[in-house]
Design a protein around this motif. Structure first.
Motif, PDB file in Angstrom:
ATOM      1  N   ALA A  31      74.089 103.257  82.216  1.00  0.00           N
ATOM      2  CA  ALA A  31      74.364 101.892  82.234  1.00  0.00           C
ATOM      3  C   ALA A  31      75.099 101.642  83.282  1.00  0.00           C
ATOM      4  O   ALA A  31      75.126 100.426  84.098  1.00  0.00           O
ATOM      5  CB  ALA A  31      75.555 101.614  81.149  1.00  0.00           C
ATOM      6  N   PHE A  32      75.624 102.926  84.221  1.00  0.00           N
ATOM      7  CA  PHE A  32      76.162 102.399  85.350  1.00  0.00           C
ATOM      8  C   PHE A  32      75.250 102.812  86.676  1.00  0.00           C
ATOM      9  O   PHE A  32      75.734 103.044  87.749  1.00  0.00           O
ATOM     10  CB  PHE A  32      77.654 103.228  85.446  1.00  0.00           C
ATOM     11  CG  PHE A  32      78.650 102.922  84.440  1.00  0.00           C
ATOM     12  CD1 PHE A  32      79.459 101.505  84.812  1.00  0.00           C
ATOM     13  CD2 PHE A  32      78.566 103.232  83.212  1.00  0.00           C
ATOM     14  CE1 PHE A  32      80.535 101.018  84.002  1.00  0.00           C
ATOM     15  CE2 PHE A  32      79.549 102.744  82.206  1.00  0.00           C
ATOM     16  CZ  PHE A  32      80.503 101.645  82.772  1.00  0.00           C
ATOM     17  N   GLY A  33      74.109 103.322  86.457  1.00  0.00           N
ATOM     18  CA  GLY A  33      73.051 103.547  87.594  1.00  0.00           C
ATOM     19  C   GLY A  33      73.328 105.101  87.654  1.00  0.00           C
ATOM     20  O   GLY A  33      72.523 105.463  88.836  1.00  0.00           O
ATOM     21  N   ALA A  34      73.908 105.712  86.960  1.00  0.00           N
ATOM     22  CA  ALA A  34      74.153 107.231  87.482  1.00  0.00           C
ATOM     23  C   ALA A  34      73.082 108.108  86.556  1.00  0.00           C
ATOM     24  O   ALA A  34      73.336 108.745  85.546  1.00  0.00           O
ATOM     25  CB  ALA A  34      75.499 107.918  86.727  1.00  0.00           C
ATOM     26  N   THR A  35      71.662 107.960  86.996  1.00  0.00           N
ATOM     27  CA  THR A  35      70.721 108.583  86.230  1.00  0.00           C
ATOM     28  C   THR A  35      70.214 109.785  86.837  1.00  0.00           C
ATOM     29  O   THR A  35      69.280 110.260  86.412  1.00  0.00           O
ATOM     30  CB  THR A  35      69.366 107.082  86.459  1.00  0.00           C
ATOM     31  OG1 THR A  35      69.301 107.046  87.828  1.00  0.00           O
ATOM     32  CG2 THR A  35      69.985 105.892  85.525  1.00  0.00           C
ATOM     33  N   GLY A  36      70.709 110.234  87.839  1.00  0.00           N
ATOM     34  CA  GLY A  36      70.162 111.570  88.311  1.00  0.00           C
ATOM     35  C   GLY A  36      70.420 112.665  87.379  1.00  0.00           C
ATOM     36  O   GLY A  36      71.127 112.914  86.742  1.00  0.00           O
ATOM     37  N   PHE A  37      69.390 113.684  87.489  1.00  0.00           N
ATOM     38  CA  PHE A  37      69.204 114.652  86.811  1.00  0.00           C
ATOM     39  C   PHE A  37      69.075 114.279  85.182  1.00  0.00           C
ATOM     40  O   PHE A  37      69.567 115.287  84.363  1.00  0.00           O
ATOM     41  CB  PHE A  37      70.291 115.719  86.757  1.00  0.00           C
ATOM     42  CG  PHE A  37      70.629 116.072  88.359  1.00  0.00           C
ATOM     43  CD1 PHE A  37      69.716 116.908  89.311  1.00  0.00           C
ATOM     44  CD2 PHE A  37      71.546 115.342  89.077  1.00  0.00           C
ATOM     45  CE1 PHE A  37      69.804 117.155  90.443  1.00  0.00           C
ATOM     46  CE2 PHE A  37      71.726 115.501  90.498  1.00  0.00           C
ATOM     47  CZ  PHE A  37      70.893 116.433  91.050  1.00  0.00           C
ATOM     48  N   ALA A  38      68.637 113.142  84.608  1.00  0.00           N
ATOM     49  CA  ALA A  38      68.281 112.639  83.367  1.00  0.00           C
ATOM     50  C   ALA A  38      67.491 113.960  82.625  1.00  0.00           C
ATOM     51  O   ALA A  38      67.639 113.855  81.411  1.00  0.00           O
ATOM     52  CB  ALA A  38      67.573 111.416  83.322  1.00  0.00           C
ATOM     53  N   ASP A  39      66.674 114.684  83.382  1.00  0.00           N
ATOM     54  CA  ASP A  39      65.648 115.609  82.486  1.00  0.00           C
ATOM     55  C   ASP A  39      66.719 116.763  82.162  1.00  0.00           C
ATOM     56  O   ASP A  39      66.121 117.735  81.377  1.00  0.00           O
ATOM     57  CB  ASP A  39      64.573 116.029  83.254  1.00  0.00           C
ATOM     58  CG  ASP A  39      64.901 116.552  84.669  1.00  0.00           C
ATOM     59  OD1 ASP A  39      66.183 116.217  85.269  1.00  0.00           O
ATOM     60  OD2 ASP A  39      64.298 117.491  85.244  1.00  0.00           O
ATOM     61  N   LEU A  40      67.850 116.948  82.672  1.00  0.00           N
ATOM     62  CA  LEU A  40      68.671 118.109  82.561  1.00  0.00           C
ATOM     63  C   LEU A  40      70.014 117.706  81.696  1.00  0.00           C
ATOM     64  O   LEU A  40      70.567 118.702  81.126  1.00  0.00           O
ATOM     65  CB  LEU A  40      68.968 119.040  83.836  1.00  0.00           C
ATOM     66  CG  LEU A  40      67.785 119.322  84.762  1.00  0.00           C
ATOM     67  CD1 LEU A  40      68.277 119.768  85.930  1.00  0.00           C
ATOM     68  CD2 LEU A  40      66.995 120.497  83.845  1.00  0.00           C
ATOM     69  N   VAL A  41      70.577 116.740  82.166  1.00  0.00           N
ATOM     70  CA  VAL A  41      71.861 116.306  81.524  1.00  0.00           C
ATOM     71  C   VAL A  41      71.833 115.107  80.544  1.00  0.00           C
ATOM     72  O   VAL A  41      71.069 113.995  81.074  1.00  0.00           O
ATOM     73  CB  VAL A  41      72.689 116.022  82.732  1.00  0.00           C
ATOM     74  CG1 VAL A  41      74.163 115.654  82.124  1.00  0.00           C
ATOM     75  CG2 VAL A  41      72.820 117.374  83.647  1.00  0.00           C
ATOM     76  N   GLY A  42      72.277 115.144  79.500  1.00  0.00           N
ATOM     77  CA  GLY A  42      72.582 113.863  78.639  1.00  0.00           C
ATOM     78  C   GLY A  42      72.978 112.722  79.403  1.00  0.00           C
ATOM     79  O   GLY A  42      73.892 112.664  80.097  1.00  0.00           O
ATOM     80  N   ASP A  43      72.561 111.412  78.492  1.00  0.00           N
ATOM     81  CA  ASP A  43      73.164 110.192  78.947  1.00  0.00           C
ATOM     82  C   ASP A  43      74.691 109.933  78.578  1.00  0.00           C
ATOM     83  O   ASP A  43      75.436 109.327  79.406  1.00  0.00           O
ATOM     84  CB  ASP A  43      72.435 108.998  78.422  1.00  0.00           C
ATOM     85  CG  ASP A  43      72.698 107.691  79.005  1.00  0.00           C
ATOM     86  OD1 ASP A  43      72.764 107.769  80.223  1.00  0.00           O
ATOM     87  OD2 ASP A  43      72.916 106.873  78.441  1.00  0.00           O
ATOM     88  N   GLU A  44      74.994 110.554  77.563  1.00  0.00           N
ATOM     89  CA  GLU A  44      76.291 110.375  77.034  1.00  0.00           C
ATOM     90  C   GLU A  44      77.402 111.296  77.643  1.00  0.00           C
ATOM     91  O   GLU A  44      77.226 112.302  77.559  1.00  0.00           O
ATOM     92  CB  GLU A  44      76.388 110.371  75.569  1.00  0.00           C
ATOM     93  CG  GLU A  44      77.834 109.989  74.961  1.00  0.00           C
ATOM     94  CD  GLU A  44      77.764 110.334  73.274  1.00  0.00           C
ATOM     95  OE1 GLU A  44      77.784 111.493  72.719  1.00  0.00           O
ATOM     96  OE2 GLU A  44      77.153 109.571  72.604  1.00  0.00           O
TER      97      GLU A  44
END
Length: 187
Positions: free
Chosen positions: A161-174
């Motif tokens: 939601a804040f644009g911190a989308t890096g490493f989304a395949d490794l690290v959860g969004d929450e």
């Protein structure tokens, strides 16, 4: 530690008699912690407080106010490579946005403490956020003790939601927050 919750909740119903009490932050007795999923091993870390302004009104909880600035550039994680990864341009972008800021817009009593709604800014993006807070006083202290307190603040934030989308395949969004703040009456 016993919660000052009952006194805070009862005081919220009483007529307003006093102004908010200013408090100063005690860095030695406080921890700003966070956690995010990383496969089966969560990434846990801490982030130092750069500045905090806090005023609690025990007679009118809604008159309470908090402003907190965190030093994202000095954040540390339990997994060594995660510390640098979370500071990267596609996550917290600490080179351009070294601070994370929260300012309350409302505080209301709940059955277990208080709900703090406010505006959270990460990476230069500001969104609404709501956190839960429980107030504690030292064990064995008088029920009206308000000079030396701890506040446990919890909540979750969606990093995307804040644009911190890096490493989304490794690290959860929450990102789960668990913050213990030690405060002492100012002045």
């Amino acid at each position: 530690m016993r919660a000052l919750l009952l006194a805070l909740t009862l005081a919220a119903a009483a007529p307003a008699l006093a102004a908010p009490i200013p408090y100063r932050y005690d860095a030695e007795g406080s921890i700003v912690g966070f956690e995010a999923d990383f496969g089966t091993t969560p990434i846990r870390g801490q982030m130092p407080v750069a500045d905090i302004t806090l005023a609690l009104d025990f007679d009118r909880v809604a008159a309470s106010h908090v402003e907190v600035t965190l030093d994202a550039a000095a954040a540390r994680a339990n997994i060594p490579f995660a510390t640098q990864a979370m500071k990267a341009d596609n996550v917290l972008a600490t080179k351009d946005h070294p601070r994370i800021r929260f300012e309350s817009t409302s505080v209301r009593p709940t059955a277990t403490g208080a709900e703090i709604a406010g505006r959270l800014t990460i990476r230069g993006v500001t969104r609404d956020a709501t956190l839960a807070a429980v107030l504690y006083r030292p064990p064995g202290s008088d029920p009206d003790e308000r000079d030396d307190l701890k506040i446990l603040i919890t909540g979750t934030v969606s990093r995307s939601a804040f644009g911190a989308t890096g490493f989304a395949d490794l690290v959860g969004d929450e990102v789960r927050l668990k913050i213990l703040v030690h405060i002492r009456r100012a002045g």
